[in-house]
Design a protein around this motif. Structure first.
Motif, PDB file in Angstrom:
ATOM      1  N   MET A  87      39.480  34.806  76.238  1.00  0.00           N
ATOM      2  CA  MET A  87      39.403  34.369  74.842  1.00  0.00           C
ATOM      3  C   MET A  87      39.299  35.570  73.904  1.00  0.00           C
ATOM      4  SD  MET A  87      39.578  31.826  72.846  1.00  0.00           S
ATOM      5  CE  MET A  87      39.394  30.491  74.048  1.00  0.00           C
ATOM      6  N   ALA A  88      38.480  36.573  74.288  1.00  0.00           N
ATOM      7  CA  ALA A  88      38.373  37.781  73.457  1.00  0.00           C
ATOM      8  C   ALA A  88      39.711  38.507  73.382  1.00  0.00           C
ATOM      9  CB  ALA A  88      37.297  38.702  74.038  1.00  0.00           C
ATOM     10  N   LYS A  89      40.399  38.568  74.487  1.00  0.00           N
ATOM     11  CA  LYS A  89      41.717  39.195  74.501  1.00  0.00           C
ATOM     12  C   LYS A  89      42.696  38.435  73.619  1.00  0.00           C
ATOM     13  CE  LYS A  89      45.357  40.708  77.677  1.00  0.00           C
ATOM     14  NZ  LYS A  89      45.809  40.710  79.096  1.00  0.00           N
ATOM     15  N   LEU A  90      42.615  37.105  73.676  1.00  0.00           N
ATOM     16  CA  LEU A  90      43.490  36.287  72.837  1.00  0.00           C
ATOM     17  C   LEU A  90      43.190  36.494  71.359  1.00  0.00           C
ATOM     18  CD1 LEU A  90      45.641  34.077  72.607  1.00  0.00           C
ATOM     19  CD2 LEU A  90      43.819  32.369  72.855  1.00  0.00           C
ATOM     20  N   ARG A  91      41.880  36.550  71.019  1.00  0.00           N
ATOM     21  CA  ARG A  91      41.514  36.783  69.617  1.00  0.00           C
ATOM     22  C   ARG A  91      42.015  38.152  69.144  1.00  0.00           C
ATOM     23  NH1 ARG A  91      36.219  34.640  71.137  1.00  0.00           N
ATOM     24  NH2 ARG A  91      36.023  32.478  70.418  1.00  0.00           N
ATOM     25  N   ALA A  92      41.859  39.168  70.002  1.00  0.00           N
ATOM     26  CA  ALA A  92      42.332  40.505  69.631  1.00  0.00           C
ATOM     27  C   ALA A  92      43.843  40.512  69.422  1.00  0.00           C
ATOM     28  CB  ALA A  92      41.938  41.512  70.712  1.00  0.00           C
ATOM     29  N   ASP A  93      44.571  39.843  70.278  1.00  0.00           N
ATOM     30  CA  ASP A  93      46.027  39.766  70.121  1.00  0.00           C
ATOM     31  C   ASP A  93      46.401  39.058  68.829  1.00  0.00           C
ATOM     32  OD1 ASP A  93      46.296  41.065  72.502  1.00  0.00           O
ATOM     33  OD2 ASP A  93      46.674  39.262  73.691  1.00  0.00           O
ATOM     34  N   MET A  94      45.696  37.962  68.539  1.00  0.00           N
ATOM     35  CA  MET A  94      45.993  37.224  67.310  1.00  0.00           C
ATOM     36  C   MET A  94      45.662  38.063  66.078  1.00  0.00           C
ATOM     37  SD  MET A  94      44.690  33.391  68.327  1.00  0.00           S
ATOM     38  CE  MET A  94      45.135  32.732  66.730  1.00  0.00           C
ATOM     39  N   ALA A  95      44.544  38.819  66.113  1.00  0.00           N
ATOM     40  CA  ALA A  95      44.187  39.678  64.995  1.00  0.00           C
ATOM     41  C   ALA A  95      45.222  40.778  64.806  1.00  0.00           C
ATOM     42  CB  ALA A  95      42.798  40.285  65.211  1.00  0.00           C
ATOM     43  N   GLU A 139      35.676  33.879  78.814  1.00  0.00           N
ATOM     44  CA  GLU A 139      35.283  34.609  77.607  1.00  0.00           C
ATOM     45  C   GLU A 139      36.125  35.873  77.440  1.00  0.00           C
ATOM     46  OE1 GLU A 139      31.164  35.338  78.087  1.00  0.00           O
ATOM     47  OE2 GLU A 139      30.545  33.256  77.659  1.00  0.00           O
TER      48      GLU A 139
END
Length: 374
Positions: A299-307, A296
């Motif tokens: 995944m949160a880090k990945l979402r932040a990078d994508m944002a 998790e």
């Protein structure tokens, strides 16, 4: 006749315990100091299993043994030659044994597959003979790996073999008990203390020392050294360890105590199911929870990078559009200036043409007047 019935009853009890609901064999890790009689004891165990028609499996994990008095189903020497390991890596005897065990441990998943292979009749016991140098198995990566692989799939028991005649000295007895405690707390598996060589020296004195602190303290009265005082204090500390420990007296030479050994192994297997399995399941759940948290977090880090990348891309598009608008306006202005200059140039050309026409007409008029005057 009565003894035969008792033996058959104990054998059937051990057999039913081994082939319980899970139908998995009891794995016995035979550990002990050098000279305690582990290999000879396994030979006697092998003979007893054949006598009682118990389906057993024997694994030799000692690469340095020169001769085995029993037939091993799996032998580390068939896979790794520790003398060649010594020559290849420039190691001494202990280093060669340790490296050979580590190399064999990389293939131990295949050993587990062989042990778990369906058989008719199914396996009831698996005995693993460990190296004579006790620290090579108990405190090495290979020993930990072998123990964990067995304990995670089958009921596993640690049988600590003690040289009874040598333990008649109180301080030697305490050294063996401390070694047993360290193995118990490291493996967290059910443990059985096997007092070997009772044909030479009976083990009742050791049982008395474990049950009665005063008796052990009296055995140390003649010794006033610091080691004796330490042993006396440690005996008080180990009282709780002694209370829950199963002990059997054995003789690898005469076969005495074999029935009691298999009965105690069955009780240890029940202890494994009662205490170790729930702890193992809880450990696996904690590991899965930590892994889920890690996923998790990733995944949160990945979402932040994508944002962040998306916002940067939108900003870049807006800047590009603004730059394109500025460039378009500049281009339009330049085109307007160029068009105005072009129009001015055309107007000047027209003015010049008109002046030329006027001059020509004047000349022509003057010429006609001159002709008329003539």
């Amino acid at each position: 006749m009565e003894a035969e019935q008792r033996t058959a009853g104990q054998a059937s009890t051990s057999s039913s315990t081994a082939a319980g609901p899970s139908a998995k064999p009891i794995v016995v890790l035979v550990i002990g100091m050098a000279g305690s009689g582990k290999t000879t004891l396994i030979q006697r165990v092998n003979s007893h299993m054949h006598q009682q028609k118990l389906n057993g499996y024997i694994i030799n994990l000692d690469p340095a043994v020169s001769h085995l008095p029993y037939g091993a189903n799996i032998d580390i020497r068939d896979t790794v030659n520790y003398k060649n390991v010594m020559k290849q890596y420039g190691l001494g005897p202990n280093g060669g044994i340790l490296t050979a065990c580590n190399l064999f441990a990389t293939r131990f998943d295949q050993v587990i597959q062989l042990v778990e292979k369906p058989r008719d009749p199914p396996l009831q016991y698996v005995f693993a003979d460990t190296p004579g140098q006790i620290e090579i198995f108990t405190w090495s990566a290979s020993g930990q790996l072998v123990t964990d692989l067995f304990a995670s799939s089958m009921p596993t028991v640690v049988m600590y073999v003690i040289d009874t005649p040598r333990c008649t000295a109180p301080q030697t007895f305490m050294s063996n008990m401390l070694q047993a405690v360290s193995i118990l707390y490291k493996t967290k598996l059910p443990m059985l203390l096997a007092f070997n060589k009772v044909d030479v020296s009976r083990h009742e004195f050791a049982l008395e020392w474990m049950a009665d602190f005063e008796a052990y303290s009296a055995a140390l009265e003649a010794d006033a050294s610091y080691a004796a005082t330490l042993s006396r204090s440690l005996s008080l500390v180990l009282e709780e360890f002694y209370d829950g420990m199963r002990c059997v007296g054995l003789s690898a030479l005469t076969g005495e105590g074999m029935d009691e050994l298999f009965k105690a192994l069955g009780e240890c297997a029940q202890e494994y199911q009662q205490f170790y399995v729930p702890e193992l399941q809880a450990k696996q759940q904690r590991k899965e929870a930590l892994e889920q948290k890690r996923r998790e977090k990733e995944m949160a880090k990945l979402r932040a990078d994508m944002a962040g990348k998306a916002s940067l891309q939108e900003g870049g598009n807006a800047a590009g559009a603004a730059a394109a608008g500025v460039a378009g306006a500049a281009g339009s202005a330049a085109a307007g200036v160029q068009q105005e200059q072009l129009q001015q140039g055309l107007q000047e050309d027209e003015d010049e043409e008109e002046s030329v026409d006027l001059n020509l007409s004047d000349d022509s008029i003057g010429s006609d007047t001159y002709e008329q005057e003539q």
